[in-house]
Design an enzyme around this catalytic site. Structure first.
Site, PDB file in Angstrom:
ATOM      1  N   GLU A  83     -28.332 -34.775  51.929  1.00  0.00           N
ATOM      2  CA  GLU A  83     -29.157 -35.917  51.504  1.00  0.00           C
ATOM      3  C   GLU A  83     -28.208 -36.850  50.748  1.00  0.00           C
ATOM      4  O   GLU A  83     -27.854 -37.918  51.226  1.00  0.00           O
ATOM      5  CB  GLU A  83     -30.309 -35.433  50.600  1.00  0.00           C
ATOM      6  CG  GLU A  83     -31.175 -36.554  50.034  1.00  0.00           C
ATOM      7  CD  GLU A  83     -32.239 -36.056  49.031  1.00  0.00           C
ATOM      8  OE1 GLU A  83     -32.115 -34.920  48.526  1.00  0.00           O
ATOM      9  OE2 GLU A  83     -33.173 -36.834  48.743  1.00  0.00           O
ATOM     10  N   ASP A 104     -41.803 -37.002  48.856  1.00  0.00           N
ATOM     11  CA  ASP A 104     -42.572 -37.135  47.605  1.00  0.00           C
ATOM     12  C   ASP A 104     -43.380 -38.432  47.689  1.00  0.00           C
ATOM     13  O   ASP A 104     -43.021 -39.439  47.063  1.00  0.00           O
ATOM     14  CB  ASP A 104     -41.596 -37.197  46.411  1.00  0.00           C
ATOM     15  CG  ASP A 104     -40.724 -35.955  46.347  1.00  0.00           C
ATOM     16  OD1 ASP A 104     -41.218 -34.918  45.904  1.00  0.00           O
ATOM     17  OD2 ASP A 104     -39.548 -36.030  46.771  1.00  0.00           O
TER      18      ASP A 104
END
Ligand code: ADE
Ligand code: ZN
Length: 334
Positions: free
Chosen positions: A197, A276
């Site tokens: 990431e 999220d």
């Protein structure tokens, strides 16, 4: 395209339940428990959700999770997520939870499990959404801490499908967790890990070789290493990509620069997820719509992404086959 995206049966495979805590619920739970927050309105919270890197987000995400105290809080949180994604056409979800975020504050593991598990069971009954749970270790903590957490999870083996690895990636190589992941596998858990990431392609290699993961969460930095891309494609290791997260956390400067279409064209198994959603501006449907528009994806691309979400899931083969047939039967507007 939005109607087609909505109509396709989809699985979400990368969702942190704590990251679905919307500002309204956060403020209501703070009030319920008499917790003082430095924010007094939803607008003030939204304004604080401006990040230049993963750590900025994590700092606020861990603070937000501090309002989750009793089993009913975890129930409400999970139920709200399921209702939200039901509206997006999600039929199956694989949900991360971070037990250490809660046990370190004195909330018992059993309380977290009770609330989430009950909501998932009720969600299957009321909304027809099947699910799996993934226990994620916090990688900024020690392997010994993760070992303790795994011990706490053993009585819930039937309810937890896999273990994962999340939190700050820089300086926290997957290799640090080789022993606890080996024990988790020997106890029957599947393994996944966040890698590539913010961290380098080497972390993706370590997740594959040292942690024996069956999926890579994010993984978008694999593009810097063509051999690794070839390996991910030939071994059909899915990447759970989270486009809105990647732009909010400045992994890509704008959606038009996202590499997921290039990775698809290289033969990688790419899935679309929200990570999220309460912090990054959208649930899974919004993630599909954002990439469809920014990357000019066509109906075949979108169908391939929905198919990948099912293929890459932990569902049994017969259920995968049934959902793939449903996907192929969805009519296109053209
Ligand atoms: N925890 C919640 N969201 C995360 C992300 N995108 N990366 C690492 N850890 C996380
Ligand atoms: Zn994540």
């Amino acid at each position: 395209m939005a109607a087609y995206i909505r109509a396709l049966p989809k699985a979400e495979l990368h969702l942190h339940i704590e990251g679905s805590l919307e500002p309204g619920m956060l403020l209501a739970l703070a009030e319920k428990h008499g917790i003082e927050l430095p924010y007094d309105s939803e607008a003030a919270l939204q304004e604080a959700y401006s990040f230049t890197q993963l750590q900025d987000f994590l700092d606020i995400y861990f603070k937000g999770a501090g309002v989750l105290l009793d089993a009913d809080d975890f129930y409400q949180l999970t139920r709200a997520y399921l209702e939200r994604v039901h509206a997006d056409g999600v039929v199956h979800c694989e949900i991360f939870f971070d037990p250490q975020t809660h046990t370190d504050r004195g909330v018992p593991f059993a309380t977290v499990m009770d609330g989430i598990s009950r909501a998932l069971k009720d969600g299957e009954r009321d909304l027809g959404i099947s699910s799996r749970l993934i226990l994620s270790f916090l990688r900024h903590l020690s392997e010994a801490d993760a070992e303790k957490t795994l011990d706490e999870a053993l009585p819930y083996r039937g309810e937890i499908a896999a273990v994962g690895l999340d939190s700050s990636e820089h300086g926290q190589p997957p290799e640090k967790f080789s022993r606890v992941f080996a024990r988790a596998r020997s106890e029957g858990f599947l393994t996944v890990a966040h890698a590539g990431e913010e961290g380098p392609p080497e972390y993706i290699r370590q997740a594959l070789d040292d942690l024996k993961v069956v999926r890579i969460d994010h993984g978008v930095r694999c593009e810097e290493d063509l051999d690794l891309c070839r390996r991910l494609a030939s071994e059909k290791i899915p990447l759970t990509v989270c486009p809105l997260s990647n732009t909010k956390l400045a992994v890509f400067d704008r959606m038009e620069s996202h590499n997921l279409k290039r990775l698809m064209d290289m033969g990688l198994v790419i899935t679309i997820n929200s990570d999220d959603p309460a912090y990054f501006g959208g649930y899974v449907g919004a993630n599909y719509r954002a990439v469809a528009e920014a990357l000019s994806l066509d109906y075949d691309d979108i169908r391939a992404l929905a198919r990948n979400s099912i293929t890459a899931s932990f569902l049994p083969e017969d259920q995968k086959k049934a959902w793939l047939e449903c996907i192929d039967a969805v009519a296109r507007p053209d």
